[in-house]
Write an enzyme that holds these catalytic residues in place. Structure first.
Site, PDB file in Angstrom:
ATOM      1  N   ASP A  88      28.032  47.436   8.273  1.00 44.18           N
ATOM      2  CA  ASP A  88      27.934  48.149   9.550  1.00 44.18           C
ATOM      3  C   ASP A  88      29.311  48.296  10.213  1.00 44.18           C
ATOM      4  OD1 ASP A  88      27.433  48.655  12.414  1.00 44.18           O
ATOM      5  OD2 ASP A  88      25.341  48.306  11.890  1.00 44.18           O
ATOM      6  N   HIS A 110      23.888  40.399  11.750  1.00 47.80           N
ATOM      7  CA  HIS A 110      24.005  40.894  13.126  1.00 47.80           C
ATOM      8  C   HIS A 110      22.661  41.431  13.592  1.00 47.80           C
ATOM      9  CE1 HIS A 110      24.111  45.340  12.276  1.00 47.80           C
ATOM     10  NE2 HIS A 110      24.398  44.880  11.082  1.00 47.80           N
ATOM     11  N   CYS A 157      20.514  45.219  12.920  1.00 44.16           N
ATOM     12  CA  CYS A 157      20.951  45.625  11.581  1.00 44.16           C
ATOM     13  C   CYS A 157      20.014  46.701  11.008  1.00 44.16           C
ATOM     14  CB  CYS A 157      20.978  44.405  10.656  1.00 44.16           C
ATOM     15  SG  CYS A 157      21.563  44.789   8.996  1.00 44.16           S
TER      16      CYS A 157
HETATM   17 CO    CO Z   1      23.687  45.612   9.301  1.00 43.91          CO
END
Ligand code: CO
Length: 214
Positions: free
Chosen positions: A44, A98, A101
């Site tokens: 990400d 995180h 996500c």
């Molecule tokens: Co992610």
């Protein structure tokens, strides 16, 4: 230059800034890298490993993939780990997930995305493994947050069970495996309180971490 000139311009000003701070910065980096940490995180774009923990180039060895998954047959991830542990002798492996996500969300939503679905299946397996915890949650956001946390804990377990980490511990090499989670909405890291530094503690530490989510 036909495309992306702005990125090259950014690069030049970044390199200039680094040299202004420390004229030897790149000379020191050229001679060696000796990071103490291996970071296994999500691809990400909102979760840039070095920036979150305030570490400059040279101090964090990084592997990122969709939803920070550690698969026992993933030669890419295993090679990064083996190099980090055996050659660089990192002291810590940090699995950092995180909240929010997209990979974890896809595992909950069951939407077809394409080839990635095969990768996401590993997270669906985590969801199935902890079906009791997951079905007891009614709130969608909380369900998503919990699967993000469960996914980190499972990947910590996977790291600990690799031959790479097992062999390092067997030869008394100092190595700790950590599970963390990052919140995009406030920029703060949370420790999921799963830290394992020897083979004997895997089961009890893992079980305690899962119990906390029940
Ligand atoms: Co992610």
């Amino acid at each position: 230059m036909k495309y992306l000139q702005d990125l090259f311009d950014n690069n030049i000003s970044w390199a200039d800034d680094k040299i202004a701070e420390d004229p030897d910065f790149f000379h020191k980096l050229r001679d060696q890298q000796s990071p103490e940490y291996l970071w296994i995180g999500c691809s990400d774009s909102r979760v840039p490993a070095n920036e979150i923990v305030g570490l400059p180039p040279g101090e964090l060895f990084v592997h990122r993939n969709v939803a920070n998954v550690v698969v026992h047959t993933d030669l890419n991830c295993l090679s990064v780990m083996q190099f980090a542990v055996d050659v660089l002798k990192v002291k810590h492996i940090i699995v950092c997930g995180h909240y929010g996500c997209g990979g974890v969300k896809a595992a909950i939503d069951n939407k077809r995305l394409g080839l990635t679905d095969n990768w996401i299946q590993h997270i669906k397996d985590v969801r199935s493994k902890h079906q009791g915890i997951m079905t007891a949650i009614n709130n969608e956001k909380f369900k998503h947050d919990t699967l993000c946390e469960l996914n980190v804990i499972e990947q910590v377990l996977n790291v600990c069970n690799t031959t790479i980490v097992q062999d390092a511990w067997a030869r008394q090499q100092k190595l700790s495996v950590h599970g963390w989670i990052y919140a995009i909405n406030d920029g703060v890291l949370r420790d999921l309180d799963i830290c394992i530094d020897n083979a004997k503690e895997i089961k009890t530490t893992y079980t305690k971490s899962i119990d906390r989510l029940q």
